[in-house]
Scaffold this active site. Structure first.
Site, PDB file in Angstrom:
ATOM      1  N   ASP A 306     -57.967 -32.624  47.251  1.00  0.00           N
ATOM      2  CA  ASP A 306     -58.703 -32.068  46.564  1.00  0.00           C
ATOM      3  C   ASP A 306     -57.992 -31.699  45.578  1.00  0.00           C
ATOM      4  OD1 ASP A 306     -61.029 -31.385  45.520  1.00  0.00           O
ATOM      5  OD2 ASP A 306     -60.795 -29.645  45.775  1.00  0.00           O
ATOM      6  N   ASP A 505     -59.853 -27.054  49.862  1.00  0.00           N
ATOM      7  CA  ASP A 505     -60.505 -25.354  50.021  1.00  0.00           C
ATOM      8  C   ASP A 505     -61.543 -25.187  50.017  1.00  0.00           C
ATOM      9  OD1 ASP A 505     -60.866 -25.807  46.935  1.00  0.00           O
ATOM     10  OD2 ASP A 505     -60.017 -23.917  47.137  1.00  0.00           O
ATOM     11  N   ASP A 509     -65.283 -29.565  50.365  1.00  0.00           N
ATOM     12  CA  ASP A 509     -65.117 -30.207  50.769  1.00  0.00           C
ATOM     13  C   ASP A 509     -64.821 -30.975  52.452  1.00  0.00           C
ATOM     14  OD1 ASP A 509     -63.053 -30.603  48.803  1.00  0.00           O
ATOM     15  OD2 ASP A 509     -62.316 -28.689  48.689  1.00  0.00           O
TER      16      ASP A 509
END
Length: 767
Positions: A306, A505, A509
Site C-alpha cells: 500500500d 497499515d 488493507d
C-alpha cells in the site's frame, strides 16, 4: 515451572548416577557400577513411559517409543551403561530444548510481563490509583517518573518518554502538549498528565500483547513436516532393528540400532531454530505470529505495498508557506494558522501545529474559535479575524493571481493547500504533502537483494500520485484508484503465481493482508484491524525492519534445515553401522548423545546476529549525523522559499529585493550547513558504506549548490532594484535551477545518508 523443576531433577539425577557408575567402573568395581547405571536407566524408562502415556491420552503419535525400546532393550541385554547414557540423553535433551525455547521467547515474553496493571486518575481530591481496565476515554491521568503509560492518550504537559519497548529507539523522545502518546512507553522525565483517548483494551500496548500471544501459538510447516517425518521414522527403525537382530542372531544388534535411532535432531533442532528466528525478529521490532508465518515470510517472492503510511510517511507534513504580495510574513501566517488549529481535531491541524513548534514560533492564543465542518476554522488571533480553510471559503470568486498560481502548483505537486485570510483578505497559503519515507528506496533495494523478484504498488490514490511514488521506489507495477475489493483481487492474482507478501497499515488493507501468503502490518502508531489481520506486525515506524525480518526468516529456515539434515544424516549412518555390527551399544549411546548436542547447537546459531541490511555506525558518528539532520530539517523552509521567490517574479514590476534577501539567507544559513555536511557527514557515510566513492555524488552536488548560489549573487550584483524583463529571465532561470538541484540533493541525502542513522528522528524532511 513445576515441569522445569522436574526436568532439572531428572537431568541432574541421571547425570549423577551415570557419573557414579563410571567412577566405580574406573576403580575396578564393575558390579557396583551396574547399580547406579541401572537406576539411571529405570529413571529414563519411567520418564519415557509417562511421555508415551500422555501421547496415547492425547491420541497423537510419538517417537518416544524408540527411546522406550532402547532403554528396555539395554536392560534386557545387560547393557546398563548404554541405558544410562540414553537416559541422560533424553533428560538433558528435553531440558536443553525447554531452556533454548525459553531463551528464544524471552523478547516476546518481556512485552507481556510488563503490561501496566494500574492507572492514576486525577480527580478534584487529587490522583487516585484505579485498575487500568477501569480507565475510560476522557479521564485525566497522572504518570509518575519511571512509570509505564497505561493507556493511549493526549499529553496535557510536556514529556520525556522512553519508547524502546514499542519502537526499539534507545534514546528518550521529547513530546509536546497536545501530542499523542501510546500505552507501553515509559515516562523518562518529570511526572506527566494526559487525557485518555482509548481504554486499556483498545490501547496500543494491549494490541501488541495480543499480537505477541498470537506469535506464540503457531507451528511452522517445516516443524510439522519434521514431526511427521519423525513419526514415519519409527516403523523404519523398528524394521531395521528387527532385521539386524534376526540376521545376526543377536538381540544386542537390534538394541544397538534402537540406541542410535532416536530422532532428536528432528524433534528439537527444527523448533529451536524457528523460535530463535521469532526472537531475533522481535529484537528488530517485528512481531511474527508463529513459525508458520516465519516460513511463509522466508518463501515470499512478490512484495505488494500500500502507498499511504507504508511507502509514504502516512501523515501530512508542511512543505511551504506562501504569502500574498505585500502581506504578512511566512512566520506570521504559520503562527496564526497554528493558533487556530491548536484547538482543532482535523487531520491537518496536527501537522500545522507541529510545523510551527519546530520552527520555534511562539504559540499564539485564539479566541472565539468556530469550526465549520467541510470548510475550515475561524477565530480571533492577535486582534485580527483569521479564517483558515478552503480557497473558496477564504476568498471570493477566483481569488487573486498568487492564490490561483498556488493552487496550480499544488495540483502539479500533489500537495494539499490550506488558505488563510486575515480580516477577510487572503494573506497566505500552507502547502502540505505526504512525503515518501527516506528509507523506502533503500529498503526496496535490500528486499531485491534478499530475493524478492517483483514489487507491486497498490493504492487508492489517483494515478499521477501513485506513479510518482512508484518511480521513486522503482516499483515493477503500479495500480491506482484501488478500493479494498480491487486490492484483494490483485493480491489473489499475484498469489496464484508466486508466494506473496502484502504490506499495509490501514483498515482498508485488512482483506488484502488476510488473503496474501504473508500479511505485514505497520502498527507503530497503534494496533488496528490491519494488525489483527496480518501475519507479521512492525512495531517500529521504520519499514526497513521488514527487510531485516525477511533475512532473519530465511536464515532461520536454512539453519533449521542444516541442523536436521546434519543430525539425521549422522543418525542414519550410525544406525547402518550398528546394524552391520560395527558400533557397539555403549559407543552408539555416546555417539547419539554427541549427534543430538551438535544438532541443537547448530539450531541455536539462529539466535546469533546474522546478515542484515543495516549499516553499522558508532554512537559518536550517529550523534553527529543526527545533529546535521536537525539542521537539514531547519533549512528546508529556505529551500522552498527559493521557488516561492522565483514564482513572485512572474508579473511586473520585477523588484529584486526579495531575491537579494534570499541570497543573503542562502549564504548565511544554507551554504554553512552544506559545508558542514561535506566536512562531517560525508566522512561518516564513507566509513559506514565502505569508501569515498559511495558519497561522491553527494559531494558533487554540494559543489554545484555553492556554484549556483555564487552565480546568482554575481548576476544580482549589476542589476537595479527594479529589473527589466530580459534580466528577470536569467534570475528566474537560476532560481528554478537551484531549487531543482536542492530538492534532488536533499532527497539523495535523506535516502543515502540520513536513513542510515540509528534512532532516526521520527519526522523526515519533506524536500
Amino acid at each position: 515451572m513445576r515441569w522445569w523443576r522436574r526436568g532439572q531433577v531428572l537431568a541432574v539425577a541421571t547425570v549423577l548416577l551415570l557419573a557414579a557408575g563410571t567412577a566405580a567402573w574406573a576403580l575396578g568395581a564393575a558390579p557396583v557400577a551396574a547399580v547406579p547405571w541401572v537406576a539411571a536407566t529405570l529413571l529414563g524408562l519411567l520418564a519415557s513411559t509417562a511421555t508415551l502415556v500422555a501421547a496415547v491420552r492425547e491420541r497423537r503419535p510419538s517417537v518416544d517409543v524408540i527411546a522406550w525400546l532402547a532403554l528396555a532393550g539395554a536392560l534386557a541385554v545387560g547393557e546398563a551403561f548404554a541405558g544410562a547414557v540414553v537416559a541422560v540423553m533424553l533428560a538433558t535433551g528435553a531440558l536443553l530444548e525447554e531452556r533454548a525455547d525459553a531463551r528464544a521467547r524471552r523478547e516476546l515474553s518481556a512485552l507481556v510481563g510488563r503490561a501496566p496493571r494500574t492507572a492514576r486518575r486525577v480527580a478534584a481530591t487529587g490522583p487516585s490509583p484505579v485498575p487500568v481496565a477501569e480507565a475510560t476515554v476522557g479521564d485525566r491521568l497522572l504518570v509518575g517518573s519511571g512509570e509505564i503509560v497505561p493507556v493511549d492518550g493526549r499529553l496535557l504537559t510536556v514529556a520525556e518518554l522512553d519508547e524502546a519497548a514499542l519502537t526499539g529507539e534507545s534514546r528518550p523522545v521529547s513530546r509536546g502538549v497536545g501530542e499523542d502518546v501510546r500505552s507501553g512507553v515509559v515516562n523518562a522525565g518529570a511526572p506527566l498528565e494526559l487525557t485518555a483517548t482509548a481504554t486499556a483494551a483498545g490501547s496500543t500496548y494491549a494490541g501488541v500483547v495480543r499480537l505477541v500471544e498470537q506469535a506464540r501459538a503457531g507451528t511452522a510447516p517445516f516443524v510439522r513436516a519434521a514431526d511427521r517425518f519423525a513419526v514415519a521414522f519409527v516403523p523404519v527403525t523398528l524394521v531395521l532393528a528387527a532385521v539386524a537382530g534376526l540376521a545376526a542372531g543377536d538381540p544386542g544388534r537390534a538394541v544397538a540400532v534402537l540406541v542410535v535411532a532416536t530422532p532428536c535432531p528432528l524433534l528439537l533442532a527444527a523448533p529451536i531454530a524457528i523460535v530463535s528466528g521469532l526472537s531475533r525478529a522481535a529484537r528488530r521490532g517485528v512481531v511474527i505470529k508463529g513459525g508458520a508465518a516465519l516460513e511463509r515470510l522466508a518463501a515470499g517472492r512478490v512484495l505488494m505495498f500500500d502507498k499511504t503510511g507504508t511507502l509514504t510517511v502516512g501523515r501530512p507534513v508542511l512543505t511551504d508557506v506562501v504569502t500574498a504580495p505585500g502581506g504578512p510574513s511566512a512566520g506570521e501566517v504559520l503562527g496564526w494558522a497554528a493558533a487556530l488549529d491548536a484547538s482543532s481535531a482535523h487531520v491537518l491541524a496536527a501537522a500545522i501545529v507541529t510545523a510551527a513548534r519546530e520552527r520555534g514560533l511562539p504559540p499564539g492564543r485564539a479566541r472565539d474559535v468556530r469550526e465549520v465542518h467541510g470548510y475550515g476554522i475561524e477565530g480571533v488571533v492577535d486582534g485580527h479575524r483569521v479564517r483558515l480553510g478552503k480557497a473558496s471559503w477564504v476568498a471570493a470568486g477566483a481569488g487573486p493571481a498568487w492564490l490561483r498560481q498556488t493552487r496550480r502548483r499544488a495540483a502539479l505537486d500533489g500537495s494539499i493547500t490550506v488558505f488563510l485570510a486575515v480580516d477577510d483578505e487572503p494573506a497566505g497559503a500552507l502547502l502540505l504533502h505526504d512525503p515518501v519515507r527516506p528509507q523506502a528506496p533503500r529498503m526496496i533495494r535490500a528486499l531485491r537483494a534478499a530475493g524478492i523478484r517483483r514489487m507491486v504498488l497498490l493504492t487508492g490514490d489517483r494515478a499521477d500520485a501513485a506513479e510518482a511514488v512508484g518511480h521513486v521506489v522503482s516499483a515493477d507495477a503500479v495500480h491506482a484508484d484501488c478500493d479494498p475489493a480491487h486490492k484483494l483481487a490483485l493480491v489473489r492474482a499475484e498469489q496464484q503465481r508466486e508466494p506473496t507478501i502484502m504490506v499495509g497499515d490501514g483498515i482498508n488493507d485488512a482483506p488484502a493482508l488476510a488473503a496474501a501468503g504473508v500479511g505485514v502490518a505497520l502498527a507503530a502508531r497503534g494496533a488496528t484491524a490491519s494488525a489483527e489481520a496480518a501475519d507479521v506486525v512492525l512495531t517500529v515506524d521504520r519499514i526497513d525492519a521488514l527487510a531485516d525480518a525477511i533475512l532473519i526468516a530465511r536464515r532461520s529456515r536454512s539453519i533449521a534445515l542444516v541442523a536436521v539434515l546434519t543430525g539425521m544424516g549422522a543418525s542414519v549412518l550410525a544406525m547402518l553401522a550398528a546394524a552391520a555390527g560395527w558400533l557397539p551399544i555403549p559407543a552408539g549411546a555416546l555417539l547419539q548423545e554427541a549427534i543430538d548436542v551438535a544438532a541443537i547447537g547448530i539450531a541455536l546459531t539462529a539466535l546469533l546476529p546474522g546478515r542484515t541490511h543495516t549499516v553499522p555506525m558508532n554512537a559518536t558518528d550517529a550523534a553527529v549525523a543526527r545533529r546535521l539532520y536537525a539542521q537539514h530539517r531547519d533549512v528546508r523552509s529556505l529551500v522552498e522559499q527559493v521557488r516561492t521567490v522565483a514564482d513572485g517574479l512572474s508579473d511586473p514590476p520585477y523588484r529584486l529585493s526579495g531575491v537579494r534577501g534570499l541570497v543573503r539567507r542562502l549564504q548565511e544559513d544554507l551554504l554553512p550547513h552544506e559545508r558542514a555536511e561535506e566536512a562531517e557527514l560525508l566522512p561518516i557515510m564513507a566509513r559506514a558504506l565502505g569508501g569515498a566513492e559511495a558519497v561522491a555524488a553527494l559531494s558533487r552536488t554540494h559543489a554545484e549548490i555553492e556554484h549556483q548560489v555564487s552565480r546568482l549573487a554575481r548576476t544580482l550584483r549589476d542589476l537595479p532594484e527594479t529589473a527589466e524583463p530580459e534580466d528577470v529571465v536569467d534570475v528566474r532561470r537560476l532560481l528554478y535551477g537551484l531549487y531543482a538541484i536542492l530538492c534532488l540533493h536533499n532527497a539523495q541525502e535523506e535516502e543515502d545518508a540520513f536513513s542510515l542513522v540509528p534512532d532516526e528522528p521520527r519526522e523526515p524532511a519533506a524536500v
